[in-house]
Structure formats: C-alpha cells, structure tokens
Design an enzyme around this catalytic site. Structure first.
Site, short mmCIF file in Angstrom:
data_model
loop_
_atom_site.label_atom_id
_atom_site.label_comp_id
_atom_site.label_asym_id
_atom_site.label_seq_id
_atom_site.Cartn_x
_atom_site.Cartn_y
_atom_site.Cartn_z
CG HIS A 96 -1.83 1.30 1.46
ND1 HIS A 96 -1.37 1.96 2.68
CD2 HIS A 96 -2.64 1.77 0.72
CE1 HIS A 96 -2.13 3.04 2.38
NE2 HIS A 96 -2.93 2.97 1.33
CD GLU A 102 -2.97 2.76 -3.49
OE1 GLU A 102 -3.26 3.83 -3.07
OE2 GLU A 102 -3.48 1.72 -2.86
CG HIS A 103 -0.18 6.28 -0.46
ND1 HIS A 103 -0.52 7.39 0.12
CD2 HIS A 103 -1.06 5.33 -0.48
CE1 HIS A 103 -1.61 7.23 0.89
NE2 HIS A 103 -2.06 5.77 0.48
CD GLU A 148 -4.89 5.27 3.28
OE1 GLU A 148 -3.88 5.52 2.86
OE2 GLU A 148 -5.77 4.58 2.83
#
Lengths: 454, 429
Positions: free
Chosen positions: A68, A71-72, A148
């Site tokens: 993840h 992904e950022h 997040e």
C-alpha cells in the site's frame, strides 16, 4: 412469481453478451502483459486500469503495509516526470484517477474522456518501469499513510475489530496482516523497502490492463504494444502457499474502544472457488449469504432487525473469488437493551434453522432474480464493468468465466444450500471478535472537560 | 440470435453523448414538474420524485422528522405492510432508495424496463409516495434504531465534529439542527402524517425520468405517480440564515487523530457567484491531488490523508467547508498551513495557470459526470429542484470558461469572510 422470472430470463439472454461473443477482447504482449478491452460506446468516456498481482498477502512480516505504501509512492516522480506531474496530467485531461491496494492485488485507474486514453496508457507504462524513489519523498508520504491508518483503523472501532478478527483467525496465512500494515512496521519502514517491493513485483508479466469504454479494441491493442511493449519481463519471487493449518477449536478475541454499541463479527473458514466448472460449494455459500443478507427481504433484516428486533444491524458475507483463504463472515450490532450474547444466539439460530429446515424455493428464486438484475444494472457503469473484469482476473479466474459464474449461481439447489450450512458452520473453525464499548468520559486522557473557545 | 442482437447493440451511436443530451420538460396535469431523457441502450428505467421536504422544515424540537418520514415510506403503504413491499421489490429485481437532506426528500426506483417489472415497480413507487401508513410499531422500532445510532455517533470524533460544525455555523437556524435523542423521542406518528401531508404534495414535486420509455409513456408515468399524492400545504419559507462570528471551538475526545472543520454559510444555489466559486474552489481544495490544500498539507508535509474544501449550495446559504484529520499533536501546525493557504487564496485568487487548469479539468471532464443514466438522473432532479435552465448541461462549458480570476477573487471576498469563519477541532489538546 414464476412468470416474472421467466420474463426476466428471456430478456437477459437477449441482452447480455454470450460467453462466446468476442466483447471483451483480450491479447497478450510478448513481455507477458495481458490487455483486456470491453467496448461500450454509450458515452465518449473510458476507464483505464492496471492491475498488479501483488497485494498485502505477498508481504513479509516486518514490512507489512509496503504494498500500500508503494501504491502511494507510484504518484511521485519517474525518470520522465516530476513528482505530482502524474495527477496534474490526468486532471488537465479532464480525468479522475486513484488506486487501491487489497490483500490480493494493487490496482491503478484513470477515468477520462476517451481522447485522453493514449496519454493515460503512456503514463501508466512509464511508472510501470521508471518510478523514482528516494528518502525525501518517502519521508513525507509515510506520514500520510500513518494518518490514513489512524483514520481507518486506530480511531475506528469496527476497523480495529476487523483487524483483530483476521489476526486471530489466520495464524500462518498472510491474510492475518492488515493491508494498511501494523503501525510499528510503518514507523520502521524505509524507502528501500518500497523500492525492493517495486523491483520484485512491478513487471508486465505480473500485470494486466483493463480498458472499458468508447474504444476500438484494435486501436487499444496497438497503443498497448507501443507503450507497454518495451517494458521488460523479469522473474517473479517464488510464492509459497502459506496455507493455514486446520483450526481445531473456537477462538474469541475482544477489542476495547470508545463506542456505545457493542459489535460482533463471526468468521467461519470456508472454501475458495478453485474450479469454476466443477466446484459447487462456493456457489452454494454465495446463495446462503444472499438468503441471509442479500436484499431488503432477506432473513437477517426481516427476522432480526424488523422481526424480533434483537439487532440494530446484521450482515452476512462470503467472497470465494480470492487468491488466499476464504471465510464466511456474519456480523452485527445488538439493538439497544439487547446484549452481544443475545445477538450471537440469534445469529446462530438463523444458521441453525437453515441447517435444520433448508431454504425455500421462493428464497432461491429471489437470489437469482437479484443477481440477474444486478448484471443488467452494472452495465450503467463503466467502472463497475472494468472492476468486474479486473476483480475476476485478480482471483485467478478469467473474464470469460463471468457469465459462467452467474449461470452456476442460478443452478444452486435448496439441498446444496442446506448442505453447506451443515458442512462449514461448526464451532471448531469459528473465530469471534467483539467490540467491548468504552464510555468516553473515563477514557479522556487530556485536560479540557467542556468546550473551550478562543 | 444472441449474436445478432449484440451486434445491433454495438452499432448504436453514443446516445449519452456530451452535447445534445435532450431533456424534455413539462408540467403534469397534477402540477408536478417533469424532466425526462429517453435513452434506449439499456433495458432499464430510473424514476425519482423530489419534494421540498428536507430537515429545514422540521417543526421546532422535532429534528429528525424529515428523515423518519422519508425512511418510513417503505414501512407500509396502502394495504401492504413492510414485508410485502420489500418482498415485491425483490421479486421484480427493482431497487427503491432515497433520502432526506436539508432541503429536499427524494425517493427513487431503478427497475428493468420490461413492461411487467416496470409496471410493478412504478406501482410500488406510487404507493409508498402517496399512501404511506406509518405504522406505530414500525415507528417505535425505527425511533429506537435512530436513537441508538445517535448515541453511537456521539462517541465518534468525525460525527461529533460534523454535528458541532453545523450547529456553530448556523446558530439558531434549522440548517444547524441535527436529530438528537430528545428530538427523536418527541416525534409521534401524527408528526409523520402531518409532515407527509404538508410536504409531499404533487404541486412542487419534481419527477425525473430516464431510460427505456417513450415520451408518451413518461407522461403517463408522471401522471400516475403524482395523481394520488396528498394535496400539500402552501410552500414554507425557512428563516433567513445569519452569519456566525469568528470562533474556534475545541472539543475533547481520546482519539489519536483530531478532526478539523473550518467554514461558514456561503452560497445559495441561485447565486450569481455559483460558477466563480465552483471554479475557484477547484484550485483551493476541490481538485483532489492537484489542489493547493492537498499540495501544502498532504504532499509537502504529510499532515493528513484527506484534506479538501467544498461549497455545498442549497436553497438558502449552504456551507463552505475545509476539512482534514491530523495527528493530535500537530493540529496547530496543520491549522497554520491551512490558514495561510486560505488567506493567500482569498487575497490573491488563482494564478492564470491554475485557473486555466481548473477550467480544462471541469470542461473536458464533463463527459465523466454524464456517462450513466444514474448520473444524468441526478442532474435532472437538481435542474428541477433548483429551477436551473434546461440548457444547464449544454451551457456548462461556456459558463465555466467565462469565469475570470477577478471574479473568483471577488466571489471569495463576498462569500468567505474571515470574520465569519468557524473552526471546530475534535480531539484537541
């Protein structure tokens, strides 16, 4: 009732593309990248997605969350683009873009006016091989990811329960780790961890492109060769099965968090869909989930929320199309004045009733009608069509199976539903996680007792 | 057979093409305003009815009555109880949905356009809109569920912040009211019956229709759906919105992250500054990853996962809001950055480059906002409810392109005044 369904069936056979029909179209580049195109010319728009078969299940302990985080970082610079340029170019083309990471995959998408599609393919192909990572960009972005996590999990009681449920029900299988990663792993992650992840998994032979919209598939294939063709395939890391050992006995965990209503989640181990044509149980489990919680007239709503009023809310879910271990999850909140014990008993009683008495023909018919209608309604959304193709492929099936999956669902019998209810819902493979609500006042760590204004 | 039909389908031209979405409009004999788009590509039909029946019209002390009235339409209608209604919908594969916001209540159905399913679905829509029975027992249950949800929300930092923010920017105005345990407890069946009778009349109702039916069929549908609606009372005018005084409100909560809202009542949907503010906000905090707030707060400093600004125009002055969540010990730093960005933007407006980029995204991206029946249904109902011109979608690119940087700056100066900005921080130290 019967006549209605008959009418539906005729209608849909006429409108749905048959499995043998060419749309969607698929081709494979020499580097292994597959390209799947669904032509839909209702509006002058298109969805472009790139799916990588690498998700949190492919991570190692100590670097949970790296899929993840990467992904950022994919929105930072490449050898050809400055940081932030990617979003800017998509926005200037009138488009929207985002990405998402799951346990099984990481996917990137742009929704654009069709004229912008070639540029989107060029941009995605660029960051498939040319991503530039460094300590500085990483330092700011890892903070964003921690924010997040605070938002999604640490301050979200149901998020915490779900995290606890997974880490209790899976001891060996990588689904035990949260997609967003443990906070400690995020705090100790380095930019090199992200770089290593990118080098290992981001390759054309571990990806596929899905395009849906007002396009000509031949043109998309040509563009795909031009932009994605130069990307070099490379060997992928070995994927060990990491199968979960058989669970032998009920597991219970609880989580304390600020809340008013308790919350309960029960997860039973269940089979995943392996063979689209030969398997039966996964389809029967899908139907079972739908009988319990597929629509407004399903049993949980009717009996537990509206009938006995034991539940504030109640749900059931099963997803057998995934790469890892499947489970059947039932969850809910007790109504005010009811306890978590009463709710658990009521949820169990609903399953017991199906084990003992099965389901009615009317219920089966309703599940089928719902799924048929859903297929038609899905065609009103390009994104939904692209997601269906991408999601099916991610689980190891083919888009060619989509119609078969629907046909198989329609073929499930009442006996099969009763049989899976008996077979899979035993306490030995059950994990239960509960939220133990904490009143806000005693938990206040900090000073102000009322509203402070200045 | 299959192949032939599918080939015929793929030969159709883009019937949802950008320019030239044809909206038909007429007044039904019942007085309802009707908006219609015929599109035959998919065998589906979407119909929505909107009423001026939002939370702003709740009697004093009865906040929650608009939501309960809308929510209980499906709880019984005519001779059907809630199980019968739910069962019939499921049997035909139709979906009934809706909701109530500050200004309006909506109820919509999506159905297959095949005659049998379509007629059954529309019959249900007509029944729940016109003849809801609001059974006492269901009301008690749903009041209980609402109260439980309110108590639960009172423990959540995001919900606490949103509720306090609304109350703070709309002091003494119903736009600032949220349902409370007391107000929901006080609501009776008579309140629902009266609210429905008063606010769900045909005169003033908006019927939006899109899908696989002809104009003649749409006329009959609109008539059928609205002929049995209650007479309805005279249109009510909510009180005027007063601007709040600048203040910062801090509320305690043990969360690890603070929830921050900054804003004020800003704009009516009918305001001439609508386009300058819409275009201007893209650069400030509406344009996602490319907005100034996102760049300064998230990209450069990693202070937040989500940071945004928006204008939400209503019949009366709807809110302007900046929102973000950040680790509680960096609230001061994050607020400082937000304040600098906002102050600078109000003082100087967008650069020529930013304005051009905003326009390009909004104009070129218009197709994305119109590429499904569901999205177009939303436009139909908004055009009807807010009395926008029928040419709204066609005019949109020209209206956006006409906006100047000076207009943006002037509009922000008029609608976002520093002396009226309210800041709410939940989980503050």
């Amino acid at each position: 009732m019967k006549s209605l369904l008959a009418a539906c069936t005729v209608l849909f056979v006429a409108v749905l593309p048959a499995p043998t029909f060419a749309n969607p179209y698929e081709m494979q580049l020499a580097n292994g990248l597959r390209v799947i195109v669904k032509e839909d010319n209702r509006a002058p728009t298109a969805v472009h997605m790139v799916w990588y078969r690498a998700g949190s299940m492919d991570e190692k302990d100590g670097t949970s969350g790296v899929a993840h985080v990467l992904e950022h970082l994919m929105f930072k610079g490449t050898k050809n683009l400055k940081s932030g340029e990617f979003n800017k170019l998509v926005a200037e083309a009138g488009g929207r873009d985002n990405a998402f990471t799951s346990r099984d995959f990481t996917a990137y998408f742009q929704i654009v006016p069709k004229a912008a599609l070639p540029e989107m393919m060029k941009l995605e192909a660029d960051r498939m091989t040319n991503l530039k990572l460094d300590a500085k960009e990483f330092a700011a972005e890892i903070k964003v990811v921690m924010e997040e996590r605070r938002l999604r999990t640490d301050d979200n009681p149901h998020g915490l329960v779900y995290e606890a449920l997974n880490s209790a029900m899976f001891q060996a299988h990588p689904y035990r780790r949260p997609i967003i990663g443990w906070m400690d792993d995020l705090e100790n992650m380095s930019w090199q961890d992200a770089r290593d992840w990118y080098r290992k998994w981001y390759a054309p032979n571990n990806a596929y492109v899905v395009v849906a919209g007002d396009v000509d598939h031949r043109e998309i294939f040509r563009l795909a060769k031009k932009y994605y063709g130069p990307a070099k395939a490379h060997a992928l890391p070995e994927r060990k099965p990491q199968n979960e050992p058989e669970q032998k006995g009920i597991r219970r965990v609880s989580v304390k968090a600020p809340a008013k209503l308790p919350y309960l989640a029960m997860a039973w181990k269940a089979p995943r869909l392996e063979d689209v044509n030969k398997d039966r149980d996964p389809y029967a489990l899908n139907v079972l989930a739908s009988v319990l919680d597929g629509h407004d007239a399903s049993r949980f709503s009717k009996n537990l929320v509206r009938g006995t009023r034991v539940a504030q809310s109640a749900g059931a879910g099963y997803d057998g199309t995934l790469r890892g271990e499947a489970s059947f999850i039932v969850d809910g909140q007790p109504a005010e004045g009811k306890t978590i014990v009463e709710l658990e008993a009521a949820l169990r009683a609903e399953i017991k009733r199906i084990q003992d008495e099965g389901v009615s023909t009317e219920e089966l018919t309703r599940v089928k009608t719902q799924s048929i209608a859903a297929q038609i309604y899905k065609r009103d959304s390009l994104m939904a069509q692209a997601m269906e193709i991408g999601g099916t492929e991610a689980a190891g099936q083919s888009w060619r199976d989509i119609d078969t999956l629907l046909e198989k669902l329609k073929s499930v019998t009442a006996e099969e539903v009763q049989a899976v209810a008996k077979k899979y819902f035993t306490d030995d493979t059950l994990t239960i996680a509960v939220l133990d609500p904490q009143a806000l006042e005693p938990g206040q760590p900090k000073k102000p007792s009322g509203a402070v204004r200045h | 057979m299959r192949t032939l039909i599918v080939l015929a389908l793929s030969a159709l031209t883009s019937s949802l093409a950008l320019a030239g979405v044809k909206i038909d409009h007429w007044i039904a004999p019942t007085g309802a305003k009707v908006y219609f788009i015929e599109t035959r590509v998919l065998p589906i039909l979407d119909v929505q009815i909107d009423f001026a029946a939002g939370g702003v019209f709740a009697p004093a002390g009865k906040s929650g009555v608009a939501g309960l009235t809308q929510g209980l339409l499906e709880a019984g209608a005519g001779d059907m109880d809630e199980e019968k209604i739910a069962g019939r919908l499921v049997d035909i594969g139709a979906r009934l949905s809706g909701g109530a916001d500050s200004d309006r209540a909506s109820i919509r159905v999506r159905t297959l356009s095949n005659k049998t399913e379509r007629e059954a679905a529309l019959e249900l829509l007509r029944a729940v809109a016109s003849a809801p029975t609001f059974p006492q027992s269901v009301l008690e249950r749903e009041k209980g569920r609402s109260i439980a949800a309110i108590r639960e929300a009172e423990t959540r930092p995001d919900a606490i912040a949103a509720k306090r923010f609304a109350a703070a920017i709309y002091p003494g105005h119903p736009y600032g009211d949220s349902p409370s345990v007391d107000s929901v407890t006080a609501i009776t069946r008579e309140d629902l019956v009266a609210f429905h009778r008063q606010h769900y009349g045909a005169k003033g109702a908006i019927v939006s229709i899109i899908g696989d039916v002809s104009r003649a069929e749409a006329e009959a549908i609109a008539m059928h759906l609205t002929e049995a609606l209650p007479a309805g009372g005279a249109a009510l005018v909510p009180p005027a919105v007063k601007l709040p005084q600048r203040e910062t409100i801090k509320l305690p909560h043990p969360a690890v992250q603070s929830h921050i809202h900054i804003g004020l009542p800003a704009i009516r949907r009918s305001d001439a500054d609508y386009f300058p503010l819409l275009v201007g906000n893209y650069t400030l905090g509406g344009g996602g990853f490319v907005s100034r707030l996102m760049k300064e707060v998230r990209e450069k400093r990693g202070y937040a996962y989500s940071v945004y600004s928006y204008f939400s125009p209503r019949k009366l002055e709807g809110p302007f809001e900046i929102g973000l969540q950040t680790k509680r010990d960096q609230v001061g730093d994050a607020l400082k950055v937000v304040d600098e960005v906002l102050t600078d933007y109000i003082a100087k407006g967008p650069t020529a480059k930013e304005l051009a980029a905003a326009k390009k995204n909004m104009v070129d991206g218009q197709a994305l906002r119109m590429d499904s029946n569901a999205k177009l249904l939303g436009y139909l109902s908004a055009i009807g409810f807010y009395d926008l011109p029928l040419s709204y979608l066609d005019d949109f690119p020209a209206r956006v392109n006409a906006v100047t940087a000076a207009q943006v700056k002037a509009a922000f100066a008029r609608h976002v005044k520093a002396e009226n900005l309210v800041t709410v921080v939940v989980a503050a130290d």
